[in-house]
Motif scaffolding. Structure first.
Motif, PDB file in Angstrom:
ATOM      1  N   ASN A 241      17.550 -62.228 -55.078  1.00 54.49           N
ATOM      2  CA  ASN A 241      17.664 -60.778 -54.917  1.00 54.49           C
ATOM      3  C   ASN A 241      19.051 -60.312 -55.344  1.00 54.49           C
ATOM      4  N   GLY A 242      19.566 -60.943 -56.393  1.00 57.53           N
ATOM      5  CA  GLY A 242      20.955 -60.755 -56.787  1.00 57.53           C
ATOM      6  C   GLY A 242      21.273 -59.333 -57.221  1.00 57.53           C
ATOM      7  N   ARG A 243      22.344 -58.794 -56.644  1.00 57.08           N
ATOM      8  CA  ARG A 243      22.847 -57.472 -57.015  1.00 57.08           C
ATOM      9  C   ARG A 243      24.334 -57.592 -57.313  1.00 57.08           C
ATOM     10  N   MET A 244      24.793 -56.892 -58.336  1.00 60.32           N
ATOM     11  CA  MET A 244      26.216 -56.853 -58.655  1.00 60.32           C
ATOM     12  C   MET A 244      26.546 -55.502 -59.276  1.00 60.32           C
ATOM     13  N   THR A 245      27.469 -54.789 -58.672  1.00 64.48           N
ATOM     14  CA  THR A 245      27.868 -53.488 -59.198  1.00 64.48           C
ATOM     15  C   THR A 245      28.859 -53.669 -60.340  1.00 64.48           C
ATOM     16  N   PRO A 246      28.997 -52.677 -61.217  1.00 68.47           N
ATOM     17  CA  PRO A 246      30.030 -52.749 -62.253  1.00 68.47           C
ATOM     18  C   PRO A 246      31.423 -52.935 -61.678  1.00 68.47           C
ATOM     19  N   ARG A 247      31.690 -52.309 -60.559  1.00 75.60           N
ATOM     20  CA  ARG A 247      33.004 -52.452 -59.917  1.00 75.60           C
ATOM     21  C   ARG A 247      33.245 -53.890 -59.484  1.00 75.60           C
ATOM     22  N   SER A 248      32.232 -54.523 -58.875  1.00 80.42           N
ATOM     23  CA  SER A 248      32.381 -55.923 -58.462  1.00 80.42           C
ATOM     24  C   SER A 248      32.616 -56.820 -59.665  1.00 80.42           C
ATOM     25  N   LEU A 249      31.888 -56.565 -60.750  1.00 86.64           N
ATOM     26  CA  LEU A 249      32.059 -57.388 -61.949  1.00 86.64           C
ATOM     27  C   LEU A 249      33.486 -57.282 -62.478  1.00 86.64           C
ATOM     28  N   ARG A 250      34.048 -56.083 -62.504  1.00 84.19           N
ATOM     29  CA  ARG A 250      35.435 -55.924 -62.966  1.00 84.19           C
ATOM     30  C   ARG A 250      36.397 -56.716 -62.090  1.00 84.19           C
ATOM     31  N   ARG A 251      36.146 -56.708 -60.801  1.00 81.52           N
ATOM     32  CA  ARG A 251      37.025 -57.440 -59.881  1.00 81.52           C
ATOM     33  C   ARG A 251      36.898 -58.948 -60.083  1.00 81.52           C
ATOM     34  N   TYR A 252      35.680 -59.428 -60.213  1.00 82.40           N
ATOM     35  CA  TYR A 252      35.472 -60.860 -60.410  1.00 82.40           C
ATOM     36  C   TYR A 252      36.095 -61.352 -61.718  1.00 82.40           C
ATOM     37  N   ARG A 253      36.067 -60.514 -62.753  1.00 85.39           N
ATOM     38  CA  ARG A 253      36.495 -60.970 -64.074  1.00 85.39           C
ATOM     39  C   ARG A 253      38.010 -60.991 -64.252  1.00 85.39           C
ATOM     40  N   ILE A 254      38.733 -60.759 -63.172  1.00 85.92           N
ATOM     41  CA  ILE A 254      40.185 -60.992 -63.228  1.00 85.92           C
ATOM     42  C   ILE A 254      40.451 -62.465 -63.532  1.00 85.92           C
ATOM     43  N   TRP A 255      39.544 -63.346 -63.027  1.00 91.81           N
ATOM     44  CA  TRP A 255      39.643 -64.798 -63.279  1.00 91.81           C
ATOM     45  C   TRP A 255      38.336 -65.263 -63.911  1.00 91.81           C
ATOM     46  N   PRO A 256      38.016 -64.875 -65.132  1.00 84.60           N
ATOM     47  CA  PRO A 256      36.680 -65.165 -65.695  1.00 84.60           C
ATOM     48  C   PRO A 256      36.364 -66.640 -65.812  1.00 84.60           C
ATOM     49  N   SER A 257      37.331 -67.449 -66.238  1.00 87.99           N
ATOM     50  CA  SER A 257      37.027 -68.874 -66.421  1.00 87.99           C
ATOM     51  C   SER A 257      36.740 -69.553 -65.089  1.00 87.99           C
ATOM     52  N   SER A 258      37.358 -69.058 -64.025  1.00 87.96           N
ATOM     53  CA  SER A 258      37.115 -69.638 -62.705  1.00 87.96           C
ATOM     54  C   SER A 258      35.655 -69.472 -62.302  1.00 87.96           C
ATOM     55  N   TRP A 259      35.105 -68.287 -62.533  1.00 86.30           N
ATOM     56  CA  TRP A 259      33.732 -68.039 -62.130  1.00 86.30           C
ATOM     57  C   TRP A 259      32.742 -68.788 -63.009  1.00 86.30           C
ATOM     58  N   ARG A 260      33.050 -68.947 -64.288  1.00 77.59           N
ATOM     59  CA  ARG A 260      32.152 -69.737 -65.147  1.00 77.59           C
ATOM     60  C   ARG A 260      32.014 -71.165 -64.607  1.00 77.59           C
ATOM     61  N   ALA A 261      33.118 -71.718 -64.136  1.00 76.49           N
ATOM     62  CA  ALA A 261      33.086 -73.086 -63.613  1.00 76.49           C
ATOM     63  C   ALA A 261      32.298 -73.181 -62.308  1.00 76.49           C
TER      64      ALA A 261
ATOM     65  N   LEU B   3      18.379 -65.083 -59.524  1.00 76.66           N
ATOM     66  CA  LEU B   3      17.194 -64.235 -59.597  1.00 76.66           C
ATOM     67  C   LEU B   3      17.640 -62.824 -59.237  1.00 76.66           C
ATOM     68  N   ALA B   4      17.877 -62.000 -60.246  1.00 78.50           N
ATOM     69  CA  ALA B   4      18.444 -60.665 -60.070  1.00 78.50           C
ATOM     70  C   ALA B   4      17.352 -59.626 -59.876  1.00 78.50           C
TER      71      ALA B   4
ATOM     72  N   SER C  85      17.325 -56.508 -61.142  1.00 77.82           N
ATOM     73  CA  SER C  85      17.131 -55.617 -62.287  1.00 77.82           C
ATOM     74  C   SER C  85      17.757 -56.240 -63.521  1.00 77.82           C
ATOM     75  N   ALA C  86      17.364 -55.732 -64.687  1.00 75.70           N
ATOM     76  CA  ALA C  86      17.955 -56.230 -65.929  1.00 75.70           C
ATOM     77  C   ALA C  86      19.447 -55.931 -65.976  1.00 75.70           C
ATOM     78  N   ALA C  87      19.858 -54.770 -65.445  1.00 75.33           N
ATOM     79  CA  ALA C  87      21.283 -54.420 -65.441  1.00 75.33           C
ATOM     80  C   ALA C  87      22.073 -55.385 -64.563  1.00 75.33           C
ATOM     81  N   ASP C  88      21.530 -55.713 -63.382  1.00 75.20           N
ATOM     82  CA  ASP C  88      22.203 -56.686 -62.514  1.00 75.20           C
ATOM     83  C   ASP C  88      22.223 -58.057 -63.171  1.00 75.20           C
ATOM     84  N   GLY C  89      21.111 -58.439 -63.799  1.00 77.31           N
ATOM     85  CA  GLY C  89      21.063 -59.722 -64.487  1.00 77.31           C
ATOM     86  C   GLY C  89      22.101 -59.811 -65.585  1.00 77.31           C
ATOM     87  N   ALA C  90      22.300 -58.723 -66.330  1.00 80.92           N
ATOM     88  CA  ALA C  90      23.291 -58.713 -67.400  1.00 80.92           C
ATOM     89  C   ALA C  90      24.709 -58.869 -66.843  1.00 80.92           C
TER      90      ALA C  90
END
Length: 445
Positions: free
Chosen positions: A156-176, A183-184, A186-191
């Protein structure tokens, strides 16, 4: 993520937790279960661990637990961040002490995500599969799970644009720290999840909350719903899930309703119990007659406000009211669950801020089943209009039913994914199968 970047990220993260923990000890919401949150009380072992932030997520956790049909029963641990979430889970477990897919079920508070605490937690629980519900993403937990080759599934994954901006301060960390599957809703949340973690393992399913909807036929009248109707001498208007940031605007709605619809009784449901005292002060200051729900002994006169302090009765009140406003939507708070009002057979009025429920789609609004307004004044006028010309409950349920039923069945799909992950071979260093399309998948596939 390079080793040095990894160390810097978690060093800073640990420093933040080290500074925060003494302050968190004084927080009244976190005082309950503090020894569990800090792991002074250890967590039990479990093959499956589900984390549910609060009441809404706890309901979803129970849906999944109830639908599990693994090849062999498993031990499960369900954690939550709030006392209300834990109370709901305990009540559900009390009603259903035996579940087909569960050998043993433990309920607890979720530990603080300080890396040292999470290391101890994962050493104790050692889950094969971790299910994180909605927007629960904890780096300390994910890192320790990865270190033990545990599988993580965000449901039931949800992620707001604001949360994504905050998380991407350390993008390589989250990829790891990428989960096995996401399982998101909506398509926007999945993206957005794909932008954070990469496209592997991303899938879109309808929101699990659709599976709780029983719209269509008139629901059985609950005791508390009948009481709501009996205690009001006039038609009941519900102001549901009211948040702190919109309280001043809602007080204006109440004042306007009392002037334009003096025959109505107003049921006021603050979203958080600790706002009861603030509302008592507001109502007294405005000279508005009110009574607390728990103290009602005689019918409430028109023009009065029932300040609801009995937990769990909002759905029943929707079944009894003539008009309803759903809060969290007059201020930029993301909105609250207006589907619950539809479930009660009433057409909800909402403000312009409902991004948290964008997964529902605008079709319900375009069909006239949900009434969106621009401000508090328009909300009050819409409520008066609904009082005088209410859409028949049967018509509301029937029209909403087709929309909702087409989106049901995701819980069974999620339960199947959980079972697959629980009993799939555990291969260290595995990679999830890429999903190249973010189209919504049928829950019945």
């Amino acid at each position: 993520m390079t080793e040095s970047t990894h160390r810097i990220f978690f060093f800073l993260y640990d420093c933040l937790w080290r500074a925060a923990l003494p302050l968190l000890r004084r927080n009244y919401r976190l005082a309950a279960g503090f020894s569990q949150r800090s792991l002074l009380t250890p967590l039990p072992p479990a093959e499956l661990w589900i984390q549910a932030a609060s009441v809404g997520e706890a309901q979803l956790a129970w849906q999944i637990i109830s639908r599990l049909r693994p090849p062999a029963p498993v031990r499960a641990l369900v954690t939550t961040n709030t006392r209300q979430g834990l109370d709901l889970l305990r009540q559900a477990a009390g009603r259903h002490p035996a579940l087909p897919g569960i050998r043993r079920l433990d309920l607890a508070y979720f530990p603080f995500d300080r890396p040292a605490i999470m290391r101890q937690a994962l050493d104790s629980v050692r889950p094969r599969v971790m299910v994180q519900l909605e927007s629960e993403i904890w780096p300390g937990h994910l890192a320790q799970l990865k270190a033990r080759d545990g599988r993580c599934l965000i449901v039931n994954g949800r992620m707001t644009p604001r949360s994504l901006r905050r998380y991407r301060i350390w993008p390589s960390s989250w990829r790891a720290l990428r989960p096995e599957r996401v399982l998101a809703v909506s398509a926007a949340d999945g993206a957005r999840f794909a932008a954070l973690f990469g496209p592997a393992g991303i899938e879109v399913l309808p929101n699990l909350k659709f599976d709780r909807m029983r719209v269509g036929a008139a629901p059985p009248r609950s005791a508390s719903g009948g009481q709501a109707a009996i205690t009001a001498q006039g038609p009941l208007v519900v102001l549901g899930s009211i948040r702190r940031a919109e309280e001043a605007q809602v007080l204006r709605i109440i004042t306007r309703l009392r002037r334009t619809a003096p025959e109505a009784v107003i049921g006021l449901f603050p979203r958080h119990a600790h706002r009861q005292a603030a509302w008592r002060k507001r109502l007294r200051g405005a000279g508005i007659p009110w009574v607390q729900r728990s103290t009602i002994r005689a019918p409430v006169s028109p023009g009065s406000v029932i300040l609801w302090d009995s937990f769990g009765e909002l759905a029943a009140a929707y079944e009894s009211c003539r008009a309803a406003f759903v809060g969290g939507s007059l201020a930029p708070l993301g909105g609250q669950n207006f589907l619950e009002a539809l479930n009660g057979g009433v057409r909800p009025v909402i403000g312009p801020h409902w991004a948290n429920f964008a997964w529902v789609g605008r079709d319900l609004l375009n069909a006239g089943l949900v009434h969106e307004v621009a401000d508090w004044r328009a909300a009050a006028d819409a409520l008066v209009s609904h009082l005088h010309q209410a859409m028949p409950r049967r018509q509301i349920r029937e029209r909403a039913a087709a929309y909702i039923r087409a989106r049901q069945g995701a819980t069974a799909r999620v339960a199947g994914v959980v079972c697959d992950l629980l009993f799939a071979p555990n291969v260290p260093g595995r990679r999830a199968t890429p999903v190249h399309s973010l189209k919504t998948r049928s829950p019945h596939a």
